[in-house]
Design a protein around this motif. Structure first.
Motif, PDB file in Angstrom:
ATOM      1  N   MET A   8       0.835  -1.201   0.000  1.00 50.70           N
ATOM      2  CA  MET A   8       0.000   0.000   0.000  1.00 50.70           C
ATOM      3  C   MET A   8       0.871   1.253   0.000  1.00 50.70           C
ATOM      4  SD  MET A   8      -0.831   2.540   2.368  1.00 50.70           S
ATOM      5  CE  MET A   8      -0.523   1.742   3.922  1.00 50.70           C
ATOM      6  N   ALA A   9       1.925   1.245   0.810  1.00 45.63           N
ATOM      7  CA  ALA A   9       2.814   2.398   0.895  1.00 45.63           C
ATOM      8  C   ALA A   9       3.446   2.701  -0.461  1.00 45.63           C
ATOM      9  CB  ALA A   9       3.897   2.156   1.945  1.00 45.63           C
ATOM     10  N   ALA A  10       3.816   1.654  -1.191  1.00 47.41           N
ATOM     11  CA  ALA A  10       4.412   1.872  -2.515  1.00 47.41           C
ATOM     12  C   ALA A  10       3.436   2.580  -3.446  1.00 47.41           C
ATOM     13  CB  ALA A  10       4.842   0.526  -3.107  1.00 47.41           C
ATOM     14  N   LEU A  11       2.171   2.194  -3.386  1.00 52.16           N
ATOM     15  CA  LEU A  11       1.161   2.825  -4.255  1.00 52.16           C
ATOM     16  C   LEU A  11       0.910   4.283  -3.845  1.00 52.16           C
ATOM     17  CD1 LEU A  11      -1.355  -0.162  -4.412  1.00 52.16           C
ATOM     18  CD2 LEU A  11       0.178   0.597  -6.239  1.00 52.16           C
ATOM     19  N   VAL A  12       0.821   4.530  -2.557  1.00 54.21           N
ATOM     20  CA  VAL A  12       0.597   5.899  -2.092  1.00 54.21           C
ATOM     21  C   VAL A  12       1.800   6.781  -2.418  1.00 54.21           C
ATOM     22  CG1 VAL A  12       0.220   7.339  -0.042  1.00 54.21           C
ATOM     23  CG2 VAL A  12      -1.001   5.172  -0.282  1.00 54.21           C
ATOM     24  N   HIS A  13       2.991   6.218  -2.291  1.00 52.28           N
ATOM     25  CA  HIS A  13       4.215   6.987  -2.521  1.00 52.28           C
ATOM     26  C   HIS A  13       4.277   7.540  -3.948  1.00 52.28           C
ATOM     27  CE1 HIS A  13       8.361   8.232  -2.131  1.00 52.28           C
ATOM     28  NE2 HIS A  13       8.720   7.467  -3.145  1.00 52.28           N
ATOM     29  N   ARG A  14       3.742   6.797  -4.909  1.00 49.13           N
ATOM     30  CA  ARG A  14       3.751   7.269  -6.291  1.00 49.13           C
ATOM     31  C   ARG A  14       2.922   8.540  -6.453  1.00 49.13           C
ATOM     32  NH1 ARG A  14       2.332   1.354  -8.858  1.00 49.13           N
ATOM     33  NH2 ARG A  14       4.188   0.264  -8.050  1.00 49.13           N
ATOM     34  N   VAL A  20      -6.309   5.455   2.110  1.00 52.26           N
ATOM     35  CA  VAL A  20      -5.313   6.330   2.739  1.00 52.26           C
ATOM     36  C   VAL A  20      -5.215   7.654   1.994  1.00 52.26           C
ATOM     37  CG1 VAL A  20      -2.834   6.588   3.196  1.00 52.26           C
ATOM     38  CG2 VAL A  20      -4.003   4.454   3.795  1.00 52.26           C
ATOM     39  N   LEU A  21      -5.196   7.602   0.660  1.00 52.42           N
ATOM     40  CA  LEU A  21      -5.112   8.837  -0.122  1.00 52.42           C
ATOM     41  C   LEU A  21      -6.329   9.729   0.113  1.00 52.42           C
ATOM     42  CD1 LEU A  21      -3.640   7.405  -3.442  1.00 52.42           C
ATOM     43  CD2 LEU A  21      -2.572   9.151  -1.988  1.00 52.42           C
ATOM     44  N   ARG A  22      -7.514   9.135   0.208  1.00 54.05           N
ATOM     45  CA  ARG A  22      -8.713   9.936   0.485  1.00 54.05           C
ATOM     46  C   ARG A  22      -8.575  10.677   1.809  1.00 54.05           C
ATOM     47  NH1 ARG A  22     -13.537   6.158   0.869  1.00 54.05           N
ATOM     48  NH2 ARG A  22     -14.553   8.085   1.563  1.00 54.05           N
ATOM     49  N   LEU A  23      -8.104   9.987   2.829  1.00 54.91           N
ATOM     50  CA  LEU A  23      -7.970  10.619   4.139  1.00 54.91           C
ATOM     51  C   LEU A  23      -6.868  11.671   4.149  1.00 54.91           C
ATOM     52  CD1 LEU A  23      -8.463   7.452   6.349  1.00 54.91           C
ATOM     53  CD2 LEU A  23      -9.937   9.468   6.337  1.00 54.91           C
TER      54      LEU A  23
END
Length: 372
Positions: free
Chosen positions: A212-218, A327-330
């Motif tokens: 999940m962190a890898a996707l958010v990091h992008r 996570v991105l929404r929040l």
């Protein structure tokens, strides 16, 4: 009332997880109501056992491994048996946070031998098992557990499994939620900080957190990610995945934390994420709700339905993609974060408060004492 709880292990790294937090929270609330309370346990950590845990008197002996290769089941200390005997003798009722392990077995034996009324709370740890070790252990363990005045359970699936273990004519099974007290630690919330705080165990799925962190990091390269918790076998895989994804500068493992430090760290986070599957009643989620940190969890979490109904968490299917979207929404919507945090505190007050739990415990303690 003189009340003693027994839990298998207290440690400075929080390795035994939720049962310790539950026991300490219940005893703290009972002590505030004027009861004489104490917690008996093994201790593992730096130095001698402390005198208290989360403000509750602790009576402990240092853990030793009597049965190698069996994890918590094989921990004991010969001095724990006389300690249990003395504490049972001065207690009006015992409350055993019982798993399949030597400490729980010893506590059950002492409670029965001293003819003290007791409740058992199994935290999802006593379910049907087919292994030879479990079958052999249960030949002694189950008849003692059946002597409880009541066994406290968290969820319907736990109740179903426990009925199968105990058989026909066992003690009443009573639904009792875990509880927390809404708190506001004096800490500053970190910006763009996403937290995993749980044991690094397969069921907790720390690797899903890293993916999940890898996707958010992008999308949001400024966001930081931290994992805290005792390693139960997944840390090497977590570290390999961090390296493979090139995330060493943004994802870190911060080690295990004691309970007070864990609550403060949760209060600092922007978002708390628990990717666990089949999690009956996670204390980490409750403690995040209590300190006002927005929660992302999976739909197989035992309290996911209540949280979704109240808007008190963002509930996902647990895939890294859906976790990342939540996570991105929040992170991107401050108003949403505030609504979820407020709903989380409201859920604690309405459904998961220590006061309501203690009310129920007092009722069952009085009933057990009368029958005993």
């Amino acid at each position: 009332m003189r009340i003693t709880h027994v839990v298998t292990l207290v440690s400075d790294d929080g390795a035994y997880g939720g049962p310790v937090s539950v026991a300490a929270g219940q005893l703290g609330e009972l002590a505030a109501r004027g009861h004489d309370v104490g917690l008996v346990s093994l201790w593992r950590g730096r130095g001698a056992p402390p005198h208290t845990v989360d403000g509750v008197p602790l009576h402990a002996r240092t853990a030793r491994t009597l049965v190698p290769g069996q994890g918590f089941l094989g921990l004991f200390h010969p001095g724990l048996l006389p300690l249990l005997w003395r504490r049972a003798g001065r207690s009006e009722v015992l409350h055993l946070h019982a798993g399949r392990d030597l400490v729980s077995l010893a506590a059950l034996m002492v409670a029965v031998a001293r003819r003290r009324p007791f409740l058992a709370q199994t935290h999802g740890m006593v379910q049907p098992r087919g292994t030879a070790v479990a079958r052999l252990f249960d030949r002694v363990y189950v008849p003692l557990l059946r002597r409880a005045a009541a066994v406290l359970v968290l969820t319907g699936p736990e109740e179903t499994g426990l009925r199968q273990v105990l058989g026909v004519g066992g003690p009443p099974l009573v639904r009792l939620p875990n509880g927390v007290r809404a708190t506001a630690p004096a800490v500053r919330r970190r910006p763009a900080d996403v937290l995993f705080l749980a044991r690094l165990h397969g069921r907790k799925r720390p690797e899903a957190f890293v993916r999940m962190a890898a996707l958010v990091h992008r999308e949001r390269p400024e966001v930081s990610f931290t994992l805290h918790g005792a390693d139960e076998g997944r840390l090497p895989a977590v570290r390999r995945l961090i390296a493979e994804e090139g995330l060493a500068s943004v994802v870190r493992y911060g080690g295990a934390l004691g309970h007070d430090a864990a609550v403060r760290r949760t209060a600092q986070a922007t978002v708390y994420v628990l990717p666990s599957v089949a999690e009956p009643f996670p204390m980490g989620v409750l403690e995040a709700l209590a300190v006002g940190t927005p929660v992302v969890c999976t739909d197989s979490c035992g309290i996911a339905g209540a949280l979704r109904r109240r808007g008190a968490a963002v509930v996902t299917d647990g895939t890294p993609e859906r976790l990342a979207e939540a996570v991105l929404r929040l992170l991107e919507d401050g108003a949403l974060r505030a609504r979820v945090a407020e709903a989380g505190r409201a859920a604690v007050d309405a459904e998961f408060s220590l006061a309501a739990v203690a009310d129920e415990l007092e009722r069952w303690y009085r009933s057990a004492r009368r029958v005993g």
